[in-house]
Design a protein around this motif. Structure first.
Motif, PDB file in Angstrom:
ATOM      1  N   SER A 275      -9.265   5.522  -4.098  1.00 48.35           N
ATOM      2  CA  SER A 275      -7.879   5.193  -3.785  1.00 48.35           C
ATOM      3  C   SER A 275      -7.199   4.423  -4.914  1.00 48.35           C
ATOM      4  CB  SER A 275      -7.810   4.378  -2.487  1.00 48.35           C
ATOM      5  OG  SER A 275      -8.342   3.081  -2.675  1.00 48.35           O
ATOM      6  N   ARG A 276      -7.958   3.671  -5.688  1.00 47.92           N
ATOM      7  CA  ARG A 276      -7.364   2.873  -6.770  1.00 47.92           C
ATOM      8  C   ARG A 276      -7.463   3.548  -8.135  1.00 47.92           C
ATOM      9  NH1 ARG A 276      -9.529  -3.208  -5.049  1.00 47.92           N
ATOM     10  NH2 ARG A 276      -8.721  -3.158  -2.910  1.00 47.92           N
ATOM     11  N   GLY A 277      -7.980   4.763  -8.147  1.00 54.76           N
ATOM     12  CA  GLY A 277      -8.013   5.517  -9.396  1.00 54.76           C
ATOM     13  C   GLY A 277      -8.998   5.008 -10.419  1.00 54.76           C
ATOM     14  N   TYR A 278     -10.070   4.364  -9.965  1.00 57.98           N
ATOM     15  CA  TYR A 278     -10.996   3.743 -10.912  1.00 57.98           C
ATOM     16  C   TYR A 278     -11.817   4.770 -11.705  1.00 57.98           C
ATOM     17  CZ  TYR A 278      -9.970  -0.835  -8.856  1.00 57.98           C
ATOM     18  OH  TYR A 278      -9.354  -1.983  -8.432  1.00 57.98           O
ATOM     19  N   VAL A 279     -11.968   5.990 -11.187  1.00 59.71           N
ATOM     20  CA  VAL A 279     -12.648   7.021 -11.979  1.00 59.71           C
ATOM     21  C   VAL A 279     -11.831   7.300 -13.239  1.00 59.71           C
ATOM     22  CG1 VAL A 279     -13.345   9.434 -12.053  1.00 59.71           C
ATOM     23  CG2 VAL A 279     -13.841   8.068 -10.017  1.00 59.71           C
ATOM     24  N   MET A 280     -10.511   7.381 -13.098  1.00 61.64           N
ATOM     25  CA  MET A 280      -9.639   7.566 -14.256  1.00 61.64           C
ATOM     26  C   MET A 280      -9.737   6.386 -15.208  1.00 61.64           C
ATOM     27  SD  MET A 280      -5.497   8.105 -14.447  1.00 61.64           S
ATOM     28  CE  MET A 280      -5.556   9.841 -13.996  1.00 61.64           C
TER      29      MET A 280
END
Length: 283
Positions: free
Chosen positions: A182-187
């Motif tokens: 949800s927080r885009g941490y993979v990006m």
């Protein structure tokens, strides 16, 4: 423009370097992101979660960095040390540590007591708060790495979260997911991996430690293997597809789009007509 620890978070540098946080802001709402960048508007937010996160991070950076953070004024005239204390009263003239920061001390202790965390995050041959830069299709990017170990070929990001196992609604995909999704941490990890490689010429593996704001705190360690490898590749491709438009909005070549739902859009909204009662958008 040269980046330093003193100017890294300044809006002036954002006009020279894109970052994960700036990219996220523009993908949520271009109008709000631009107003924030120009310092024409600031979102209403509770500063305590940010202070708690920085308190934990600075503790694991170094004693000197932690002391410097405590004496710094990030919000108004009061130092961070003062903001951590309750208001003085007749019975308590000096005030005492607020409950949120007592919990932060518990979060710090649960990490300090963990062998895996100490082995991975705290080794003597690693560096903390390392600034990295690079280009994606000719556009400059910046990042700051919590813990970087070039000798062992990995980097680590430390996150403070309310509840590691809490489910989050991912509106773009109309599904529930975890906090990393949800927080885009993979990006974020994909960006850091690319910038480290460009800065130092080393292909590093990303890891993440998360500690929760619960009593007692929960903690977990994450790698970015398996499906995350492909997700990171897709994230970089997504950035390359979107970053050109962000630059055009920042430079005034394109007008920013309004999402129509965020705090900024609500505060600047003007009615210009009617819609059918059966056609209200909802998430």
């Amino acid at each position: 423009m040269e980046l330093t620890q003193n100017n890294y978070y300044a809006h002036e540098t954002d006009y020279h370097y894109l970052s994960f946080s700036l990219y996220k802001d523009f993908m949520k709402c271009e109008a709000a992101a631009l107003a924030k960048l120009k310092e024409d508007w600031q979102p209403t937010s509770n500063p305590t979660p940010l202070l708690v996160g920085n308190y934990v991070h600075s503790t694991f950076e170094s004693e000197q960095a932690h002391e410097k953070w405590l004496n710094r004024s990030e919000l108004g005239d009061k130092t961070n040390r003062e903001l951590m204390m309750t208001k003085p009263t007749k019975k308590d003239p000096d005030g005492h540590l607020r409950a949120e920061f007592k919990l932060a001390d518990e979060m710090i202790k649960t990490l300090k007591d963990d062998d895996l965390f100490n082995f991975v995050y705290q080794p003597g041959d690693g560096e903390k708060e390392v600034i990295v830069t690079g280009k994606m299709d000719g556009i400059q990017w910046k990042g700051k790495i919590d813990s970087l170990n070039l000798e062992r070929g990995y980097f680590v990001d430390l996150k403070t979260v309310d509840d590691i196992h809490k489910k989050h609604w991912i509106a773009d995909e109309s599904r529930w997911g975890n906090f990393i999704e949800s927080r885009g941490y993979v990006m974020q990890m994909a960006i850091y991996k690319e910038l480290i490689k460009q800065t130092f010429g080393v292909d590093c593996q990303p890891y993440m430690f998360a500690v929760s704001k619960q009593t007692p705190p929960d903690k977990m360690a994450f790698d970015f293997q398996g499906d995350a490898i492909f997700q990171m590749e897709e994230a970089i491709q997504q950035i390359k597809e979107n970053q050109g438009n962000i630059i055009e909005v920042m430079t005034g070549e394109e007008k920013p789009k309004y999402c129509g739902k965020c705090e900024y859009c609500r505060s600047t909204k003007k009615l210009n007509g009617f819609i059918h009662a059966t056609e209200i958008d909802f998430d």
